[in-house]
Design a protein around this motif. Structure first.
Motif, short mmCIF file in Angstrom:
data_model
loop_
_atom_site.label_atom_id
_atom_site.label_comp_id
_atom_site.label_asym_id
_atom_site.label_seq_id
_atom_site.Cartn_x
_atom_site.Cartn_y
_atom_site.Cartn_z
N ASP A 29 0.83 -1.21 0.00
CA ASP A 29 0.00 0.00 0.00
C ASP A 29 0.87 1.26 0.00
O ASP A 29 2.02 1.23 0.45
N GLY A 30 0.28 2.34 -0.47
CA GLY A 30 0.92 3.64 -0.36
C GLY A 30 1.17 4.29 -1.71
O GLY A 30 1.27 3.61 -2.73
N PRO A 31 1.31 5.63 -1.73
CA PRO A 31 1.61 6.35 -2.98
C PRO A 31 2.96 5.92 -3.54
O PRO A 31 3.86 5.50 -2.81
N ALA A 32 3.11 6.07 -4.84
CA ALA A 32 4.32 5.60 -5.52
C ALA A 32 5.57 6.31 -4.99
O ALA A 32 6.60 5.66 -4.73
N LYS A 33 5.49 7.62 -4.79
CA LYS A 33 6.66 8.36 -4.31
C LYS A 33 7.08 7.89 -2.92
O LYS A 33 8.27 7.73 -2.64
N TRP A 34 6.09 7.59 -2.09
CA TRP A 34 6.39 7.14 -0.72
C TRP A 34 7.06 5.77 -0.76
O TRP A 34 8.00 5.51 -0.02
N LEU A 35 6.57 4.88 -1.65
CA LEU A 35 7.18 3.56 -1.77
C LEU A 35 8.63 3.66 -2.25
O LEU A 35 9.51 2.92 -1.78
N MET A 36 8.88 4.57 -3.19
CA MET A 36 10.24 4.77 -3.68
C MET A 36 11.16 5.22 -2.54
O MET A 36 12.28 4.73 -2.39
N PHE A 37 10.66 6.14 -1.73
CA PHE A 37 11.45 6.67 -0.63
C PHE A 37 11.73 5.58 0.42
O PHE A 37 12.84 5.45 0.92
N LYS A 38 10.67 4.78 0.72
CA LYS A 38 10.83 3.71 1.72
C LYS A 38 11.84 2.66 1.23
O LYS A 38 12.63 2.14 2.02
N PHE A 39 11.80 2.36 -0.05
CA PHE A 39 12.74 1.39 -0.63
C PHE A 39 14.18 1.89 -0.48
O PHE A 39 15.08 1.14 -0.10
N LEU A 40 14.36 3.15 -0.78
CA LEU A 40 15.68 3.76 -0.65
C LEU A 40 16.12 3.79 0.80
O LEU A 40 17.28 3.52 1.13
N GLN A 41 15.19 4.09 1.70
CA GLN A 41 15.49 4.16 3.14
C GLN A 41 15.95 2.80 3.67
O GLN A 41 16.86 2.72 4.49
N GLU A 42 15.32 1.73 3.18
CA GLU A 42 15.67 0.39 3.64
C GLU A 42 16.97 -0.11 3.03
O GLU A 42 17.78 -0.75 3.70
#
Length: 356
Positions: free
Chosen positions: A297-310
């Motif tokens: 779940d979540g907006p595309a930009k947020w998912l991109m940021f979370k992926f980078l954060q992890e």
């Protein structure tokens, strides 16, 4: 030809007897009940039944005279071939076969059915809670078929949680049921004809078979239907396309497709179901997928940021591969979000590096 024989067979009846026989048998169209006929003639239901029975005996005596009915004998002899190889035939299939084989009009089919009832040539199993009506060529065929059908009904009932492709169902019927009664396998057409006599048997629009108790065959809710559509297409769909597919399914003509598939839904009800149901994930503007596909779940930009954060350190290609798997996104949108994310990360040697 059948009309003339019917007219001759009714000549020994009074006008009232003729009318009761024609109406009760359904030769004129829809069958009338004892209750409606008793009201019409101001007689008890039992008296109407007595009149009908004595009238049928008169007609039987006429039809049994070979001199008057050689044509019927010919039709009956030829129709015996329709029962091969099981010795039974679902009533609707049998009457369609009769109509096509002898080029009968609908009224002639109803007359022929009436003659079968009067003469008792074949064994008739009326519709009940378990079976649709069918004919059997002889008593032994009837007993064998009834045994087969009961075993098949039991199997489908006990395995109501399962669904099968057409090929899987045929293989199961052949191996678990048919082989115990025949020395050879039946062809696909005859196996499915046997299955179609069972009221519990059904199939969904995607040609999966099973019990009507199975929600994937006879869906209990709009959510179940959407789930099946996404499962079948195996790709995310826009809510308007899901609505279009439901409309297409609704127009399908198949007596085995359960009635819930015929229900009407507007686009708003589909959108609301997609939003509230946890089985579905929004993966694009108005586009939904199944959560079981592993999407997040979540907006595309947020998912991109979370992926980078992890990951802490990724290339643009790795980030694109990840987001395109989880969201239905255009490359142009990806670069827009990437520019916004780059304000919060360090860019070095083609890598995006997350700042703690």
């Amino acid at each position: 030809m059948l009309k003339e024989i019917l007219e001759q067979s009714l000549k020994n009846l009074t006008p009232r007897e003729q009318d009761i026989v024609l109406r009760k048998s359904g030769i004129l169209g829809n069958k009338e009940t004892l209750n409606s006929l008793s009201k019409k003639y101001n007689l008890s239901r039992e008296r109407i039944r007595q009149i009908q029975n004595q009238s049928l005996r008169k007609i039987y005596s006429y039809l049994k005279n070979d001199f008057n009915t050689p044509q019927i004998k010919n039709i009956l002899e030829r129709s015996k071939d329709f029962f091969s190889p099981l010795g039974i035939k679902k009533e609707s299939f049998f009457l369609i076969k009769i109509k096509n084989e002898f080029n009968f009009e609908d009224e002639e089919v109803r007359i022929f059915k009436f003659f079968l009832e009067v003469l008792g040539v074949f064994i008739y199993q009326p519709e009940n809670n378990f079976f649709y009506s069918f004919y059997a060529k002889e008593k032994n065929d009837y007993l064998l078929a009834k045994n087969l059908l009961e075993k098949l009904y039991t199997y489908l009932y006990q395995n109501s949680h399962k669904h099968y492709s057409e090929e899987e169902l045929i293989a199961i019927v052949q191996s678990k049921i048919i082989k115990n009664y025949f020395n050879h396998c039946l062809d696909k057409e005859h196996v499915l004809e046997l299955v179609r006599i069972l009221k519990i048997a059904a199939k969904n629009p995607f040609n999966f078979w099973g019990s009507r108790l199975n929600k994937l065959i006879s869906p209990k809710s709009l959510g179940h239907k959407i789930f099946l559509i996404l499962k079948q297409t195996n790709q995310p769909l826009h809510f308007s396309l899901i609505h279009q597919k439901l409309e297409e399914i609704k127009k399908l003509e198949d007596e085995l497709m359960p009635s819930p598939w015929k229900r009407n839904y507007n686009i708003e009800s589909i959108k609301n179901e997609l939003i509230r149901n946890k089985d579905f994930v929004l993966v694009g503007r108005g586009v939904y997928a199944l959560r079981e596909w592993g999407l997040i779940d979540g907006p595309a930009k947020w998912l991109m940021f979370k992926f980078l954060q992890e990951r802490k350190r990724v290339t643009r290609e790795e980030l694109w591969k990840f987001i395109s798997q989880h969201r239905n996104i255009k490359k142009s949108s990806f670069y827009v979000y990437l520019r916004e994310i780059k304000k919060k990360v360090e860019v070095k040697d083609n890598y995006l590096i997350f700042k703690e």
